[in-house]
Design an enzyme around this catalytic site. Structure first.
Site, mmCIF file in Angstrom:
data_model
loop_
_atom_site.group_PDB
_atom_site.id
_atom_site.type_symbol
_atom_site.label_atom_id
_atom_site.label_comp_id
_atom_site.label_asym_id
_atom_site.label_seq_id
_atom_site.Cartn_x
_atom_site.Cartn_y
_atom_site.Cartn_z
ATOM 1 N N ARG A 1 -1.898 12.657 -0.455
ATOM 2 C CA ARG A 1 -2.953 11.641 -1.118
ATOM 3 C C ARG A 1 -3.719 11.113 0.651
ATOM 4 N NH1 ARG A 1 -1.599 5.763 0.477
ATOM 5 N NH2 ARG A 1 -1.773 3.962 -1.259
ATOM 6 N N SER B 1 0.618 -1.274 0.262
ATOM 7 C CA SER B 1 -0.327 0.059 -0.320
ATOM 8 C C SER B 1 0.731 1.333 0.169
ATOM 9 C CB SER B 1 -1.074 -0.180 0.864
ATOM 10 O OG SER B 1 -1.876 1.235 1.205
ATOM 11 N N LEU B 2 1.175 1.822 0.956
ATOM 12 C CA LEU B 2 1.555 3.446 1.118
ATOM 13 C C LEU B 2 3.301 3.198 1.343
ATOM 14 C CD1 LEU B 2 3.448 4.940 3.383
ATOM 15 C CD2 LEU B 2 1.909 5.798 2.198
#
Length: 315
Positions: free
Chosen positions: A116, A91-92
């Site tokens: 984001r 993910s991140l």
């Protein structure tokens, strides 16, 4: 020894993370100072002292986790740690991987992931979204649970974390129904996660559109280390393809099991988690059970030393 470095995402943060290492490796404090300059507030103070509610706010968590991963990477390099042949992230953590591979500028990435996080938080009304962990069902059963529970709302499998470990996300009511349906199908556990943003679900499409606009003006270079995405478990080397992938990623599932198997299929036999905690390392060991695959995490001085020793690095 063939090394792949992997970077954790949101959920691995904790107040006080990297505290022991920061006391012995000034590069960690320097990295957080650079992030603080990009953000306009003292990020290390939030990490070191909390409160947890502030650190856990998505727009703070994302730059904190990216900075923690980059700081760990820089410390590893300073200590003579081996250079990986592959990088990936959950993910991140994909953004962290791209910074470490030389594709994204660090300060620019810190500001990017803060935004984001803001886009994600604003995409769904407060209290309107949810995420839950489903343990003990295979991928197909988890998908069937979501289809059964949707009833005109959104609930989807969004993290394929390890065999029998799936995270679902969507509108809060649909997620609650999916938890009940999963238990009825024999799931070992089905529990809400302390997250209000239904990350990687189709509810993030508006946030992805905003991210596309934000990314349009950002410089992205071809990675200097092969970058394998958890969106599709493929290596991406083209800068413009990576730009499009980071947009797609926000509303697409994280296919971590497939990514780990792709890393080892490409020859990686040491998977090193760079960042606080060892969430990915636990998943990696469930995904890749062969004894010859070594899964390590760096979270304190002892684990740093063990990783350096295991990889034959020079210090």
């Amino acid at each position: 020894m063939t090394l792949a470095c992997v970077f954790p995402g949101q959920g691995s943060q904790s107040v006080g993370m990297l505290g022991e290492l920061a006391g012995q490796h000034p590069v960690i404090q320097r990295t957080f100072a650079a992030a603080s300059a990009a953000l306009g507030y003292d990020l290390w103070e939030r990490v070191a002292a909390g409160p947890a509610e502030q650190l856990n706010a998505t727009e703070c968590t994302q730059p904190a986790m990216l900075t923690a991963g980059v700081a760990t990477w820089r410390m590893w390099q300073e200590q003579g740690g081996a250079l990986p042949v592959l990088v990936s992230g959950h993910s991140l953590g994909e953004f962290t991987a791209l910074v470490c591979a030389g594709s994204l500028d660090f300060a620019a990435a810190v500001a990017l992931v803060r935004d984001r996080g803001r886009y994600m938080q604003a995409a769904v009304p407060a209290g309107g979204g949810a995420m839950a962990a489903i343990l003990g069902l295979d991928d197909e059963a988890a998908q069937a649970v979501c289809a059964e529970a949707a009833q005109g709302e959104v609930v989807e499998a969004v993290n394929y974390n390890a065999p029998g470990q799936i995270v679902i996300a969507g509108q809060a009511g649909a997620v609650e129904r999916a938890i009940a349906a999963a238990k009825a199908r024999g799931a070992k556990r089905a529990v809400l996660l302390p997250v209000s943003v239904p990350a990687h679900s189709s509810l993030m499409r508006h946030a992805a559109t905003q991210l596309r606009e934000r990314l349009a003006g950002l410089a992205i270079a071809a990675p200097r280390i092969d970058y394998l995405s958890a969106v599709d478990a493929e290596v991406h080397r083209d800068a413009e393809a990576i730009r499009a992938l980071l947009v797609r990623q926000l509303a697409s599932p994280v296919r971590w099991s497939a990514a780990v198997l792709a890393l080892t299929a490409r020859g990686a036999n040491v998977l090193l988690e760079c960042g606080p905690g060892k969430v990915l390392t636990a998943l990696n060991r469930r995904i890749e059970r062969r004894a010859e695959i070594c899964c390590l995490a760096i979270e304190d001085q002892a684990s740093l030393r063990a990783a350096l020793d295991a990889t034959g690095s020079m210090t």
